[in-house]
Write an enzyme that holds these catalytic residues in place. Structure first.
Site, mmCIF file in Angstrom:
data_model
loop_
_atom_site.group_PDB
_atom_site.id
_atom_site.type_symbol
_atom_site.label_atom_id
_atom_site.label_comp_id
_atom_site.label_asym_id
_atom_site.label_seq_id
_atom_site.Cartn_x
_atom_site.Cartn_y
_atom_site.Cartn_z
ATOM 1 N N SER A 1 0.817 -1.205 0.000
ATOM 2 C CA SER A 1 0.000 0.000 0.000
ATOM 3 C C SER A 1 0.858 1.265 0.000
ATOM 4 O O SER A 1 1.882 1.343 0.676
ATOM 5 C CB SER A 1 -0.901 0.003 1.230
ATOM 6 O OG SER A 1 -1.655 1.200 1.299
ATOM 7 N N GLY B 1 -3.721 3.755 0.793
ATOM 8 C CA GLY B 1 -4.523 3.931 1.997
ATOM 9 C C GLY B 1 -5.758 4.768 1.734
ATOM 10 O O GLY B 1 -5.669 5.868 1.191
ATOM 11 N N CYS C 1 -2.039 5.328 12.444
ATOM 12 C CA CYS C 1 -2.672 6.631 12.251
ATOM 13 C C CYS C 1 -2.932 7.279 13.607
ATOM 14 O O CYS C 1 -3.279 6.588 14.567
ATOM 15 C CB CYS C 1 -4.017 6.474 11.529
ATOM 16 S SG CYS C 1 -3.906 5.796 9.883
ATOM 17 N N ASN D 1 4.970 -1.723 9.132
ATOM 18 C CA ASN D 1 4.786 -0.412 8.526
ATOM 19 C C ASN D 1 6.100 0.359 8.706
ATOM 20 O O ASN D 1 7.081 -0.188 9.204
ATOM 21 C CB ASN D 1 3.610 0.312 9.192
ATOM 22 C CG ASN D 1 2.900 1.268 8.253
ATOM 23 O OD1 ASN D 1 3.537 1.879 7.398
ATOM 24 N ND2 ASN D 1 1.595 1.410 8.418
ATOM 25 N N THR D 2 6.127 1.602 8.317
ATOM 26 C CA THR D 2 7.389 2.351 8.342
ATOM 27 C C THR D 2 7.845 2.710 9.753
ATOM 28 O O THR D 2 7.039 2.888 10.660
ATOM 29 C CB THR D 2 7.261 3.649 7.521
ATOM 30 O OG1 THR D 2 6.143 4.403 8.031
ATOM 31 C CG2 THR D 2 7.056 3.357 6.055
ATOM 32 N N GLY E 1 11.457 -3.364 3.383
ATOM 33 C CA GLY E 1 12.794 -3.455 2.820
ATOM 34 C C GLY E 1 13.038 -4.577 1.842
ATOM 35 O O GLY E 1 14.178 -4.798 1.420
ATOM 36 N N GLY F 1 7.353 -2.783 -1.556
ATOM 37 C CA GLY F 1 6.949 -1.386 -1.603
ATOM 38 C C GLY F 1 7.978 -0.472 -2.223
ATOM 39 O O GLY F 1 7.990 -0.246 -3.427
ATOM 40 N N THR F 2 8.897 0.049 -1.411
ATOM 41 C CA THR F 2 9.856 1.064 -1.858
ATOM 42 C C THR F 2 10.678 0.602 -3.050
ATOM 43 O O THR F 2 11.034 1.413 -3.913
ATOM 44 C CB THR F 2 10.769 1.460 -0.684
ATOM 45 O OG1 THR F 2 9.939 1.984 0.360
ATOM 46 C CG2 THR F 2 11.778 2.512 -1.084
#
Length: 304
Positions: free
Chosen positions: A22, A47, A130, A192-193, A244, A265-266
């Protein structure tokens, strides 16, 4: 003959274990111009919140050694726009669709999940990293009570398989995973990050306008592997591992640490074809080692 890459997570069957994470894949349209999205196991969509959000003011992305920081701020067109404009197209792409749901109050999460009940999404992923506006801005995902509270509330109204995306900014990731499981989650995804920061030494201001941002990319892989392994010791529900992953070797490590599937992701920002390369590498690894199913790797790490 069934593909050795086929996996099942929370009752949902995926063609392969490689899912676009996401926030890195939008709603898939841009990447759909490069290759058929049916090549992916699934897509975790950007999101989505109850109402449209403009996101944070720029600058909101910056590179870091081994990764990047972002504070995009959940910019998205809102769940009704997603259902009306994006989902019909996504549903024709031949891949599993995971709706990533975010909010600033428990009621927002619940209403958004309710609106998705009668749609074609295959799974709901709760983004609990969040700020809870009713609790002084503390993130839902940083206490076991917060995790259980929002998970349980959404579970009561959500008809779809429910996966909870855990924050790594906690003291005990296993406790958070267990809280999600006890509150009715069908799966968890992590990590998550990580919260990070960079400073412009000329202006002395943080590079990100939000001051802090989420760190992602290869730099966080060892943290993600450790947390997936720890969570796997605490829960029986499936784990989707992310953080990662850039190569098929990274994906094998994540599966061995306890993941049933992985998200990329990244890495997609530097190579849009990374998910397909990871999928192909996984298949070659299975064939070379005489492994009949990728699921045989899950939890196969042998700690000292």
């Amino acid at each position: 003959m069934l593909s050795p890459l086929r996996v099942t997570v929370a009752g949902v069957e995926f063609r392969n274990p490689v899912i676009a994470a996401s926030g890195t894949f939008g709603f898939g349209r841009e990447y759909g111009e490069l290759y058929p999205l049916s090549e992916l196991g699934g897509i975790s969509c950007k999101g989505t919140t109850l109402h449209a959000r403009p996101g944070n003011p720029p600058p909101r992305v910056t590179e870091t050694p081994g990764g990047m920081l972002n504070a995009v701020g959940l910019q998205n067109p809102g769940v009704e726009h997603f259902i009306r404009e994006d989902l019909p197209w996504l549903s024709r792409q031949g891949t599993r669709i995971i709706a990533n749901v975010a909010g600033s109050a428990v009621e927002d999460y619940c209403r958004t999940a309710e609106l998705l009940n009668d749609t074609s999404v295959d799974m709901v992923e709760l983004n609990i990293s969040c700020p809870n506006v009713k609790e002084g801005g503390v993130q839902f995902g940083v206490t076991a009570e917060g995790v259980a509270g929002v998970t349980g509330a959404v579970r009561r109204v959500c008809k779809k398989p429910l996966m909870v995306k855990l924050s790594p900014n906690v003291t005990d990731i296993g406790e958070m995973a267990a809280a999600a499981e006890s509150a009715g989650a069908d799966a968890v995804s992590l990590i998550n990050t990580l919260t990070g920061m960079r400073v412009d030494i000329r202006t002395r201001r943080p590079i990100i306008h939000n001051n802090t941002g989420g760190l992602s990319g290869p730099a966080v892989l060892p943290v993600a592997l450790r947390m997936v392994w720890q969570a796997s010791q605490r829960v029986k529900i499936p784990i989707v591992g992310l953080g990662g992953i850039a190569t098929w070797q990274d994906a094998v490590e994540m599966l061995l640490c306890g993941a049933s599937a992985i998200q990329v992701g990244t890495a997609i920002f530097t190579d849009p074809y990374a998910p397909l390369k990871i999928r192909d590498g996984l298949l070659a690894y299975l064939e070379e080692n005489g492994i009949r199913s990728v699921s045989e790797l899950t939890g196969g790490v042998r700690p000292w």
